[in-house]
Write a protein that holds these residues in place. Sequence first.
Motif, short mmCIF file in Angstrom:
data_model
loop_
_atom_site.label_atom_id
_atom_site.label_comp_id
_atom_site.label_asym_id
_atom_site.label_seq_id
_atom_site.Cartn_x
_atom_site.Cartn_y
_atom_site.Cartn_z
N UNK A 221 -4.25 10.67 -10.31
CA UNK A 221 -3.57 12.45 -9.67
C UNK A 221 -2.26 11.68 -8.81
N UNK A 222 -2.08 11.19 -7.89
CA UNK A 222 -0.89 10.48 -7.43
C UNK A 222 -0.62 9.13 -7.20
N UNK A 223 0.16 9.03 -8.66
CA UNK A 223 1.03 7.71 -8.52
C UNK A 223 2.21 7.76 -8.33
N UNK A 224 2.27 6.99 -7.27
CA UNK A 224 4.01 6.74 -6.88
C UNK A 224 4.01 5.02 -6.17
N UNK A 225 4.98 4.96 -5.62
CA UNK A 225 5.82 3.85 -5.92
C UNK A 225 5.20 3.42 -4.19
N UNK A 226 4.70 4.16 -3.42
CA UNK A 226 3.64 3.61 -2.39
C UNK A 226 2.32 3.43 -2.52
N UNK A 227 1.67 4.32 -3.29
CA UNK A 227 0.06 3.42 -3.25
C UNK A 227 0.34 2.52 -4.47
N UNK A 228 1.27 2.27 -4.91
CA UNK A 228 1.63 1.08 -5.54
C UNK A 228 1.72 -0.51 -4.69
N UNK A 229 0.92 -1.33 -4.76
CA UNK A 229 0.61 -2.86 -3.83
C UNK A 229 1.45 -3.37 -4.81
N UNK A 230 1.35 -4.80 -3.55
CA UNK A 230 2.24 -5.97 -4.39
C UNK A 230 1.68 -6.95 -3.28
N UNK A 231 0.58 -7.94 -4.42
CA UNK A 231 0.15 -9.42 -3.94
C UNK A 231 0.85 -9.95 -3.51
N UNK A 232 0.27 -11.58 -3.09
CA UNK A 232 0.90 -12.65 -3.04
C UNK A 232 2.28 -13.54 -4.00
N UNK A 233 1.59 -12.65 -5.69
CA UNK A 233 1.94 -13.48 -6.37
C UNK A 233 2.95 -12.43 -6.92
N UNK A 234 3.24 -11.25 -5.95
CA UNK A 234 4.12 -9.86 -6.93
C UNK A 234 3.12 -9.49 -8.26
N UNK A 235 2.30 -9.34 -8.37
CA UNK A 235 1.30 -8.22 -9.50
C UNK A 235 1.21 -6.90 -8.49
N UNK A 236 1.32 -5.85 -9.78
CA UNK A 236 1.18 -4.40 -8.88
C UNK A 236 -1.31 -4.09 -8.30
N UNK A 237 -0.90 -3.73 -7.44
CA UNK A 237 -2.58 -3.46 -7.45
C UNK A 237 -2.22 -1.65 -6.87
N UNK A 238 -2.78 -0.95 -8.24
CA UNK A 238 -2.41 0.19 -7.50
C UNK A 238 -4.29 0.70 -6.33
N UNK A 239 -3.47 1.80 -5.69
CA UNK A 239 -4.20 2.05 -4.49
C UNK A 239 -4.14 3.64 -4.13
N UNK A 240 -5.04 3.75 -3.12
CA UNK A 240 -5.44 5.00 -2.76
C UNK A 240 -5.77 6.37 -3.76
N UNK A 241 -7.14 5.96 -3.75
CA UNK A 241 -7.93 6.91 -4.51
C UNK A 241 -8.01 8.31 -4.30
#
Length: 281
Positions: A221-241
């Motif tokens: 319910x709050x998917x946006x670019x600010x809540x999509x983190x990037x790890x050291x390899x450039x893969x996504x990490x969905x955050x803020x639940x």
Amino acid sequence: MGAVSCRQGRHARVAAHKQGGNIQGPWTRGWKSLWSGVGTTRSGLEELWGLRGHQCLHREPLEPAPLIVEKPLCEWPVPQFINLFLPEFPVRPLSRQQQLKILDIVAKGSFGTVLKVLDCGRKGVFAVKVVSKVKVIQRDTLRQCKEEVSIQRQISHPFVHSLGDSWQGKRHLFIMCSYCSRDLYSLWSTVGCFAEASISLFAAELVLVLCYLHDLGIIHRDVKMENILLDERGHLKLTDFGLSRHLPQGAQAYTICGTLQYMGEREELCPVIGRRKDLRR
């Protein structure tokens, strides 16, 4: 007896003052007190956050300042303020928290503040979200706070920013996760435009993690670019639940929530947005 003990306490304080032990008042509140804690290690992360009510003893410049120790659980004045947040936010012994060191402030919003901390014991860097208990009660978001932690403990996915730990102090809740230095929005703001191959990869990983969550009955319910983190390899990490919900099969959620700037301009949202828009146009 009470009068005698009061007089004795007063004489003891006067004697301490004469001996050079000047007792200072409560710490200054606000960002100034927070920044004074950056780069220091004390017993308990909550003291680093600048809890009021503590008193420090001034000493000579060459003598190290004493550690500020949190009161034992049996001395806390309001036990109900602890029970409300159990079991999602347990009370940790001091040994679990005294090795945390604040390095920086990552973000600050209405939900609380995210700190970058160093775990000196494990020699790792983590992100800790600090939420005021008072604000949780005032805004009636107790269930939402507890469900955020409960949901993050259920999920395990390579593209989800997983929960590391959660606990409570006397006045704050703490949610600790692994630290990612960059999010998708800041990257987009820096480069200005993503290559088609990068967009395809981001979209594929996002779809995978959302399908995984929906299979478990969880909506973010709050998917946006600010809540999509990037790890050291450039893969996504969905955050803020913080706005996520766990729904049984066939159920729906009707609450209007999320970030206003990312919402579609629909007529039923006009009271929130503050203007009307004809759906036929």
